[in-house]
Design a protein around this motif. Structure first.
Motif, short mmCIF file in Angstrom:
data_model
loop_
_atom_site.label_atom_id
_atom_site.label_comp_id
_atom_site.label_asym_id
_atom_site.label_seq_id
_atom_site.Cartn_x
_atom_site.Cartn_y
_atom_site.Cartn_z
N SER A 181 60.92 -41.84 -40.24
CA SER A 181 61.37 -42.99 -39.44
C SER A 181 62.01 -42.52 -38.13
N THR A 182 62.71 -41.41 -38.18
CA THR A 182 63.31 -40.87 -36.96
C THR A 182 62.24 -40.41 -35.97
N GLY A 202 67.43 -46.28 -37.86
CA GLY A 202 68.47 -46.60 -38.82
C GLY A 202 68.09 -46.37 -40.27
N HIS A 203 66.80 -46.14 -40.53
CA HIS A 203 66.37 -45.91 -41.92
C HIS A 203 66.77 -44.55 -42.44
N GLY A 204 66.99 -43.60 -41.57
CA GLY A 204 67.54 -42.31 -41.96
C GLY A 204 66.58 -41.27 -42.47
N PRO A 250 62.45 -52.08 -32.17
CA PRO A 250 61.89 -51.46 -33.37
C PRO A 250 62.23 -49.98 -33.51
N ALA A 251 62.35 -49.28 -32.39
CA ALA A 251 62.72 -47.86 -32.45
C ALA A 251 64.11 -47.69 -33.05
N VAL A 278 58.99 -41.45 -31.01
CA VAL A 278 57.71 -41.75 -30.34
C VAL A 278 57.81 -43.06 -29.57
N LEU A 279 58.39 -44.07 -30.21
CA LEU A 279 58.53 -45.37 -29.54
C LEU A 279 59.41 -45.30 -28.29
N LEU A 280 60.34 -44.37 -28.26
CA LEU A 280 61.21 -44.23 -27.09
C LEU A 280 60.66 -43.25 -26.04
#
Length: 170
Positions: free
Chosen positions: A48-49, A42-44, A36-37, A54-56
């Protein structure tokens, strides 16, 4: 300075509930959050970045300090510096050194989420290893990794040599 200042708060959960549960939680977040990260990234958009970051970062933050503590606690004091340094540096060279190339190759061949899938696969293997093979080290006295209930003798710290030198005996 910030990582050093944050270390006590990042180590507190491992001291309260144990190293193994915190490691399991961090690695599990890496398993479920890596793909999901990469999709989010990829949404740009800025939002989203940041979500992807945060997810990583959360699994890295959850795993970093307890893994360091466990690495120290599992190794006998007389070989601790060498063994942990060797393991850490080999892992960084193999995984960190090849990460940019591998990430680019995976993305080119399979698309944007592919590096996340790679992280998920590696984290899934790590999760099995942590659950099955990693002993809990919280609350244990200094003990031998080969015999968890055996106390390490003063000789393991080189104390017998110091005592004989101070007495003038060699």
């Amino acid at each position: 300075m910030r990582p050093a200042a944050a270390a006590p708060s990042r180590c507190a959960p491992a001291d309260r509930v144990g190293r193994k549960p915190v490691l399991i939680g961090g690695v599990a977040v890496a398993v479920v959050g890596s793909v999901p990260a990469y999709v989010l990234a990829g949404h740009g958009s800025l939002l989203s970045t940041l979500g992807a970051e945060v997810l990583l970062v959360v699994p890295a933050a959850l795993v970093g300090m307890p893994a360091t503590i466990v690495a120290v606690e599992l190794v006998l004091p007389r070989i601790r510096a060498t063994s942990t340094a060797l393991a850490c540096n080999v892992a960084y060279a193999v995984f960190g050194g090849t990460a940019p190339l591998l990430g680019a190759l995976l993305t080119e061949r399979f698309g944007r989420p592919a590096p996340g899938a790679y992280i998920t696969a590696v984290a899934a293997i790590a999760l099995v290893v942590v659950i099955v093979a990693l002993p809990e080290t919280r609350g244990r006295a200094w003990s031998s990794p080969c015999r968890p209930n055996a106390m390490v003798s003063p000789q393991a710290f080189g104390l017998h040599e110091e005592a004989s030198r101070s007495d003038g005996h060699h």
